[in-house]
Design a protein around this motif. Sequence first.
Motif, PDB file in Angstrom:
ATOM      1  N   THR A 191     -24.875 -14.978  83.442  1.00  0.00           N
ATOM      2  CA  THR A 191     -23.576 -14.833  82.786  1.00  0.00           C
ATOM      3  C   THR A 191     -22.941 -16.162  82.418  1.00  0.00           C
ATOM      4  O   THR A 191     -22.125 -16.213  81.498  1.00  0.00           O
ATOM      5  CB  THR A 191     -22.608 -14.019  83.669  1.00  0.00           C
ATOM      6  OG1 THR A 191     -22.487 -14.676  84.939  1.00  0.00           O
ATOM      7  CG2 THR A 191     -23.111 -12.603  83.876  1.00  0.00           C
ATOM      8  N   TRP A 234     -16.505 -14.151  78.104  1.00  0.00           N
ATOM      9  CA  TRP A 234     -16.082 -12.860  78.667  1.00  0.00           C
ATOM     10  C   TRP A 234     -16.514 -11.719  77.743  1.00  0.00           C
ATOM     11  O   TRP A 234     -17.088 -10.730  78.189  1.00  0.00           O
ATOM     12  CB  TRP A 234     -14.558 -12.854  78.877  1.00  0.00           C
ATOM     13  CG  TRP A 234     -14.063 -11.617  79.521  1.00  0.00           C
ATOM     14  CD1 TRP A 234     -14.074 -11.318  80.851  1.00  0.00           C
ATOM     15  CD2 TRP A 234     -13.490 -10.490  78.858  1.00  0.00           C
ATOM     16  NE1 TRP A 234     -13.538 -10.073  81.057  1.00  0.00           N
ATOM     17  CE2 TRP A 234     -13.169  -9.536  79.853  1.00  0.00           C
ATOM     18  CE3 TRP A 234     -13.206 -10.197  77.528  1.00  0.00           C
ATOM     19  CZ2 TRP A 234     -12.593  -8.318  79.557  1.00  0.00           C
ATOM     20  CZ3 TRP A 234     -12.628  -8.981  77.236  1.00  0.00           C
ATOM     21  CH2 TRP A 234     -12.336  -8.059  78.238  1.00  0.00           C
ATOM     22  N   ASN A 256     -20.389 -11.345  77.731  1.00  0.00           N
ATOM     23  CA  ASN A 256     -20.885 -10.714  78.955  1.00  0.00           C
ATOM     24  C   ASN A 256     -20.603  -9.210  78.945  1.00  0.00           C
ATOM     25  O   ASN A 256     -21.444  -8.423  79.395  1.00  0.00           O
ATOM     26  CB  ASN A 256     -20.291 -11.379  80.196  1.00  0.00           C
ATOM     27  CG  ASN A 256     -20.882 -12.748  80.434  1.00  0.00           C
ATOM     28  OD1 ASN A 256     -22.031 -13.006  80.103  1.00  0.00           O
ATOM     29  ND2 ASN A 256     -20.095 -13.645  81.001  1.00  0.00           N
ATOM     30  N   LYS A 257     -19.463  -8.819  78.429  1.00  0.00           N
ATOM     31  CA  LYS A 257     -19.158  -7.377  78.299  1.00  0.00           C
ATOM     32  C   LYS A 257     -20.123  -6.724  77.304  1.00  0.00           C
ATOM     33  O   LYS A 257     -20.622  -5.629  77.537  1.00  0.00           O
ATOM     34  CB  LYS A 257     -17.706  -7.150  77.843  1.00  0.00           C
ATOM     35  CG  LYS A 257     -16.675  -7.567  78.843  1.00  0.00           C
ATOM     36  CD  LYS A 257     -16.729  -6.679  80.050  1.00  0.00           C
ATOM     37  CE  LYS A 257     -15.662  -7.076  81.045  1.00  0.00           C
ATOM     38  NZ  LYS A 257     -15.816  -6.389  82.308  1.00  0.00           N
TER      39      LYS A 257
END
Length: 187
Positions: free
Chosen positions: A60, A120, A123-124
């Motif tokens: 990540t 963010w 990664n989602k």
Amino acid sequence: MATSQVASDGLNPKGALVGGLGFAALALILVAVSIWFVSLIHGDYGEALESRDPIFLEKTGYTLFYFAPLVFTGLLIFGLACMAVGIRGKPYPKAISDRLNRTVGSLVLVGLLGMFAGSWVANKMWAEVFRSHGYNECPGSFTITSKWFSTVWVDQPDLCHDENVLTMFREGEQVSTINRFVLEQHP
């Protein structure tokens, strides 16, 4: 009398040229490394999804590099501007200097914000891709792997709690070795 390349206004053309070359070279290296990291991410994840590995790690932290080239492009522009000052032997007029500072500052600011917000979002996005391919995220990935910024994904949720798999992770086994073991145990 000492020889010096410092102009009457305190400008050191040779220093500006060398410093600019250093910044530009560093920026080009960093842009190349960040693009390489992004391609590495996509290649690793694509390969894991295609081969249907029972377990794989999502790194990540690498998604920070999605917007990093913007920051490094700001550094490149700064380096090129310094080189130009060194070659010209005189500073830019105030209007041009102000415009360069705004451009570099904007690239760095947008790049830094993009690195964290973009990471963010990326990664989602990747989590959704993995779920759509039938993988489940293991809770407590850090306790499984002892690695920051890594998420363990499995094709069978019980692998998250399989004591043999957890022992192999604790002993530092490579994920490829763990996958071979899983495939031998659950053909």
